[in-house]
Design a protein around this motif. Structure first.
Motif, PDB file in Angstrom:
ATOM      1  N   VAL A 132       0.852  -1.192   0.000  1.00  0.00           N
ATOM      2  CA  VAL A 132       0.000   0.000   0.000  1.00  0.00           C
ATOM      3  C   VAL A 132       0.892   1.248   0.000  1.00  0.00           C
ATOM      4  CG1 VAL A 132      -1.734   1.293   1.310  1.00  0.00           C
ATOM      5  CG2 VAL A 132      -1.837  -1.207   1.248  1.00  0.00           C
ATOM      6  N   VAL A 133       0.563   2.190  -0.860  1.00  0.00           N
ATOM      7  CA  VAL A 133       1.333   3.433  -0.926  1.00  0.00           C
ATOM      8  C   VAL A 133       0.381   4.621  -0.781  1.00  0.00           C
ATOM      9  CG1 VAL A 133       2.751   4.914  -2.408  1.00  0.00           C
ATOM     10  CG2 VAL A 133       3.191   2.454  -2.327  1.00  0.00           C
ATOM     11  N   ALA A 134       0.717   5.514   0.130  1.00  0.00           N
ATOM     12  CA  ALA A 134      -0.137   6.688   0.341  1.00  0.00           C
ATOM     13  C   ALA A 134       0.551   7.934  -0.202  1.00  0.00           C
ATOM     14  CB  ALA A 134      -0.420   6.863   1.833  1.00  0.00           C
ATOM     15  N   ALA A 135      -0.247   8.779  -0.832  1.00  0.00           N
ATOM     16  CA  ALA A 135       0.296  10.007  -1.410  1.00  0.00           C
ATOM     17  C   ALA A 135      -0.135  11.207  -0.586  1.00  0.00           C
ATOM     18  CB  ALA A 135      -0.185  10.159  -2.844  1.00  0.00           C
ATOM     19  N   TYR A 136       0.842  12.026  -0.242  1.00  0.00           N
ATOM     20  CA  TYR A 136       0.556  13.303   0.416  1.00  0.00           C
ATOM     21  C   TYR A 136       0.008  14.237  -0.669  1.00  0.00           C
ATOM     22  CZ  TYR A 136       1.352  17.142   3.731  1.00  0.00           C
ATOM     23  OH  TYR A 136       1.192  18.181   4.593  1.00  0.00           O
TER      24      TYR A 136
END
Ligand code: SF4
Ligand code: SF4
Lengths: 437, 384
Positions: B34-38
């Motif tokens: 899982v990758v979260a973007a600011y």
């Protein structure tokens, strides 16, 4: 507190020389409009001033205007004018003072600070630059060229692709300038200018290197400002190159005589962050009375980091300009890369402590300096003082509070030195971090 | 399902902590990442093409007390930067493997490397998104930057971002964005049937699930909304501008409408609706995405649009949505929004468009003063 430390005021010559060069430049700027000399607004950090010179465009620096107004205690009314026009109290005050100057009638046609003929935003890390120059171009009606410089974000940089990306934009800028001046760009002229630039860079680097001496011959934070005009604004001119020849000779002489800026160098500090220009002298005095001398500073590297050996290269003119913009300046590097820069200063310049001057205006410098303090105190055991004010807005300078913190810090530092004591001079790492104020 | 049921589901999805969202997805995707973007924008397409789940790192909202982050970031730094970091310190993002930041402002820039230093086990990348939007080499540079990001994922997680997979992901995100555009168009046409808090619930939930899933309920919502029974009221049609990064508290969005406005355009979660039209569907996919970033991006305070004045995009929004006024909502301490406010306000004044400003913080909890200010503004406009 031990006997009073006094200032030696030796720095007269370098200071005077710098002042003369800068006022010549200001004079040319004020005559530019009447003489039909095109001007180009540029940012200080990682700039390509050499290219404008080679294009016969007189560079002008809104940041310098802003800081001069702050030093002359003129910034507050200008800031208030900008705030009345809608700028927030939370916006960078450098920009507000500059815009306020225009609103106050001090900038533009027929004024000592002309409108730029072209506005070149060298976007090297600071996002406020983008805003500032959008606003400046909007009010002056000048052409805005946005020079996008990829941020230094991975260790293998700059890549060839990064360099070529910037070079392509530099070529575009050259064509634009040719259109303005009607003069053909001459690469040999640029090479000559870069030769002078490299000479000034060498001199600046050598001056800083001399601060490894005990005592350091000048204060690498407070006195470095005298060199920042020649290195960032006038870099590429013969005069700037010669200025550094003279400065180096003088500093070498001081080192030979074991002389520093104060009557006694009791503490060697590294200073991080810009100075509070509206109270420059007051702030300096808070450190001078403790015999604290800055042996290195990060602010003196916003325009370029020359101390690790990078020089403009006349054989690769556009490429070396691109490389400097990409990598060889503080602003286009990450805050944690700055931790490493400071760490080197603390170690190689043998500093006793780190002083972080946190600036409300400049989030580029300051956002996250609490983390920086954490790194230096907890991980490296470097004694660290964090104080807050502003580089342009006098409302954020609270002298009594600053004095209390600075005094408490140096008292603690002095105590530690006494305790560690007789074993001789100690590097910062020798002092336990709990003395942090 | 009725719109209310769908929206209830959306609220439920977006009320969960980010780490829990990640873990729930991982439970059905063993070995998944899982990758979260600011904010504001990151190429969710690339994360998706790698077989990972793209999420949004949007701070702590009203739910998180700062216990660590305020010692790292000073008082004059916006809340979303601090509370996002706090999520890391409190382990609330545990389960998220990677984080992507970009050069939207100086705070986000420093946050990215501070994140990396404090959470060395996480994958962190900092995208340099071009601020020059007119030079010929820029789209190629942007494509290369996206390739660099993809290569980083491949190396960190041992997976592949193939061109066919990316082409497919671009299509899926085109489809998702088309639904979101349709929702916005619906609200312009019939704002009485879709409040901003409802629209926001759907939008926010779309950042918490794979795009395929969001498309499913967005279609259901789009089909059901016109059937909602609501009569138009005498309200002021406004554009809300300035909340592209830190998200305003729901209470503020409610107050805007209760005080007499129909919000017909806004810049909430702007990055998830980034392109004004579909990303091209043929050609090398990284190049298409890079070119779209440069040429099809929505106007945003975090990106220099070299072709037009700062206020042009906003004025166009006002005209397109038939709005009567603009309410600026910059987050407290948000430099991009606060700087743009000046040029935008001047542009609006030249165009004769009324405006007002309401600063917010994600943790703001009392809205009475704001309510009064907005009511006064609305009254002055409606009963003039
Ligand atoms: S934010 Fe800092 S670097 Fe940027 S313009 Fe302001 S003072 Fe200069
Ligand atoms: S809210 Fe504004 S200042 Fe804060 S991170 Fe976002 S864009 Fe930057």
């Amino acid at each position: 507190m031990p006997a009073q430390v006094t200032e030696r005021q030796y720095q007269g010559k370098v200071h005077e020389h710098s002042r003369r060069l800068m006022s010549d430049w200001m004079g040319r700027l004020s005559r530019a409009e009447a003489e039909g000399q095109p001007t180009g607004a540029l940012m200080i950090s990682g700039n390509c001033v050499e290219l404008l010179l080679a294009c016969h465009i007189l560079p002008m620096f809104p940041e310098v205007t802003a800081l001069q107004n702050a030093i002359r205690h003129k910034s507050l009314p200008l800031i208030l004018k900008a705030e009345q026009a809608g700028y927030s109290s939370d916006n960078c005050a450098y920009v507000k003072a500059d815009i306020g100057l225009f609103l106050d009638g001090g900038m533009g046609p027929g004024k000592p600070i002309p409108f730029p003929t072209i506005t070149v935003c060298n976007y090297v890390g600071c996002n406020v630059y983008v805003k500032w120059f959008e606003h400046l171009a909007d009010l002056s009606g000048s052409k805005l060229f946005m020079l996008d410089v990829p941020f230094a974000r991975t260790p293998g940089e700059p890549t060839q692709a990064d360099v070529q990306y910037v070079v392509a934009q530099l070529k575009e800028l050259i064509a634009l300038c040719e259109g303005i001046t009607g003069r053909k760009f001459d690469i040999d002229e640029l090479r000559e200018i870069l030769g002078y630039a490299a000479r000034a860079e060498e001199g600046y680097a050598r001056s800083k290197d001399l601060c490894k001496a005990h005592p350091a011959p000048f204060d690498a934070y407070f006195d470095a400002i005298n060199m920042m005009g020649p290195i960032n604004v006038l870099r590429g001119t013969k005069e700037a190159a010669e200025f550094f020849d003279v400065a180096v000779a003088e500093f070498e002489e001081l080192v030979a005589q074991n002389l520093g800026p104060l009557s006694e160098e009791r503490f060697r500090i590294v200073v991080e962050g810009p100075p509070p220009y509206p109270y420059y002298k007051n702030f300096r005095n808070l450190f001078a009375k403790w015999g604290a001398v800055a042996v290195a500073s990060t602010y003196s590297t916003v325009g370029g980091i020359w101390e690790w050996g990078f020089r403009h290269d006349a054989r690769r003119p556009l490429e070396s300009i691109a490389e400097q913009m990409l990598r060889e300046n503080l602003t286009n590097r990450s805050i944690t890369a700055r931790y490493q820069q400071i760490k080197r200063y603390v170690e190689e310049w043998e500093a006793d402590a780190l002083v972080i001057h946190s600036i409300k205006s400049c989030r580029l410098f300051s956002a996250g300096q609490g983390d920086m303090r954490d790194y230096f105190t907890r991980e490296l055991g470097v004694l660290t003082l964090l104080v807050e004010s502003d580089l342009e807005d006098p409302r954020y300078y609270a002298e009594a509070q600053l004095r209390n913190r600075i005094d408490a810090f140096f008292e603690a530092l002095e105590h530690k030195k006494l305790v560690v004591g007789a074993a001789g001079r100690r590097g910062a790492g020798a002092l336990p971090s709990e003395a942090t104020v | 399902m009725t719109p209310d049921q769908i929206l209830e589901h959306c609220r439920d999805l977006s009320s969960q902590p980010l780490g829990a969202v990640a873990e729930r997805w991982k439970a059905t995707h063993p070995g998944g990442r899982v990758v979260a973007a600011y904010p504001v924008w990151a190429p969710a397409e690339i994360i998706h093409a790698a077989g990972m789940l793209p999420l949004a790192l949007l701070g702590g909202g009203t739910s998180v007390e700062l216990t660590h982050a305020d010692a790292r970031f000073q008082s004059f730094v916006c809340s979303v930067a601090k509370s996002s970091l706090e999520l890391g310190f409190q382990g609330i993002v545990k389960g998220v493997d990677g984080f992507v930041f970009s050069n939207i402002c100086d705070v986000a820039r420093n946050l990215s490397s501070i994140w990396k230093r404090n959470f060395p086990d996480a994958f962190v990348d900092y995208l340099h998104l071009p601020q020059n939007s007119t030079s010929p080499g820029v789209p190629v540079y942007a494509a290369n930057e996206l390739r660099r990001l993809a290569a980083g994922f491949e190396q960190a997680f041992g997976l592949k971002v193939t061109e066919p997979a990316l082409a497919k992901s671009i299509e899926i995100y085109n489809a998702l964005r088309a639904r979101l555009r349709a929702l916005y168009a619906f609200r312009i046409a019939e704002p009485q049937k879709l409040s901003t808090t409802d629209l926001y619930a759907a939008l926010r939930a779309a950042t918490c699930v794979p795009p395929e899933e969001a498309i499913g309920w967005l279609d259901a919502l789009l089909a059901a909304l016109p059937l909602r029974d609501a009569r138009p009221r005498d309200r002021l049609r406004v554009v809300v501008e300035g909340a592209f990064c830190e998200q305003p508290p729901l209470g503020l969005l409610e107050v805007l409408e209760e005080a007499g406005c129909y919000v017909v355009e806004d810049d909430l979660l702007l990055g998830w609706r980034w392109f004004t039209s579909d990303v091209a569907t043929d050609g090398e996919p990284f190049e298409r995405l890079g070119a779209a970033y440069v040429n099809q991006a929505v106007p945003s305070s975090t990106r220099h649009e070299g072709r037009e004045h700062r206020s042009a995009g906003l004025i166009e929004k006002v005209r397109r949505s038939k709005a009567q006024a603009v309410i600026f909502t910059p987050a407290k301490f948000c430099e991009p929004a606060l700087f743009d406010y000046v040029l935008m306000k001047q542009g609006l004044e030249r165009a004769g468009i009324p405006h007002m400003i309401v600063e917010f913080e994600e943790k703001m909890w009392t809205f009475e003063r704001t309510r009064n200010e907005i009511e006064t503004f609305v009254e002055s406009m409606l009963f003039d």
